[in-house]
Enzyme design. Structure first.
Site, PDB file in Angstrom:
ATOM      1  N   HIS A 161       0.536   2.583   6.032  1.00 46.90           N
ATOM      2  CA  HIS A 161      -0.689   1.860   5.730  1.00 46.90           C
ATOM      3  C   HIS A 161      -0.363   0.594   4.945  1.00 46.90           C
ATOM      4  CE1 HIS A 161      -0.167   4.475   2.150  1.00 46.90           C
ATOM      5  NE2 HIS A 161      -0.626   3.418   1.479  1.00 46.90           N
ATOM      6  N   ALA A 162      -1.364  -0.231   4.791  1.00 50.18           N
ATOM      7  CA  ALA A 162      -1.308  -1.410   3.926  1.00 50.18           C
ATOM      8  C   ALA A 162      -2.555  -1.376   3.059  1.00 50.18           C
ATOM      9  CB  ALA A 162      -1.274  -2.691   4.755  1.00 50.18           C
TER      10      ALA A 162
END
Length: 133
Positions: free
Chosen positions: A50-51
């Site tokens: 994820h970011a």
């Protein structure tokens, strides 16, 4: 590795052992709002994927080792995390994954914000779309 920022923490200690002090706004780039650590991960298990839109994180492998994969949407960089005196800054809009955990790995993460699910981008294609706008 222009978007990858490493931090060196000063090792203090004597014949009794070592100590590393991490202080908000002193040797970190942000005030710390949350601390968590990852441990007990199998070597074949990968984490992250994820970011964040806003959140900054500073990761330190305080025991063992793992591999951090960082991706700014254009460049992918792998960093082996294996020192309690080295930290890596994970800035907003950097996709990150953790792989190859040693059995004794403890990955400490200092975060600039409290947990907020709406800050996550968990779909890689959506990340690429947002980062390349």
């Amino acid at each position: 590795m222009t978007f990858v920022k490493m931090f060196d923490f000063r090792r203090l200690g004597d014949d009794r052992g070592s100590l590393v002090a991490i202080e908000a706004n002193n040797n970190t780039p942000f005030p710390i709002q949350r601390v968590y650590y990852i441990y007990g991960s199998e070597s074949n298990v990968a984490r992250g994927f994820h970011a964040h839109k806003v959140l900054q994180q500073l990761a330190v492998c305080v025991a063992g080792k793992c591999t951090m994969l960082l991706n700014d949407g254009n460049t992918k960089v792998e960093v082996v995390m294996n020192s309690p005196t080295k930290g890596i800054l994970i800035e907003p809009m950097v996709w990150h994954e953790m792989h190859n955990f040693s059995p004794d790995c403890v990955l400490l993460v200092l975060a600039s914000e409290h947990y907020d699910e709406s800050d996550y981008i968990r779909d890689y294609e959506e990340f690429l779309k947002q980062v390349n706008q």
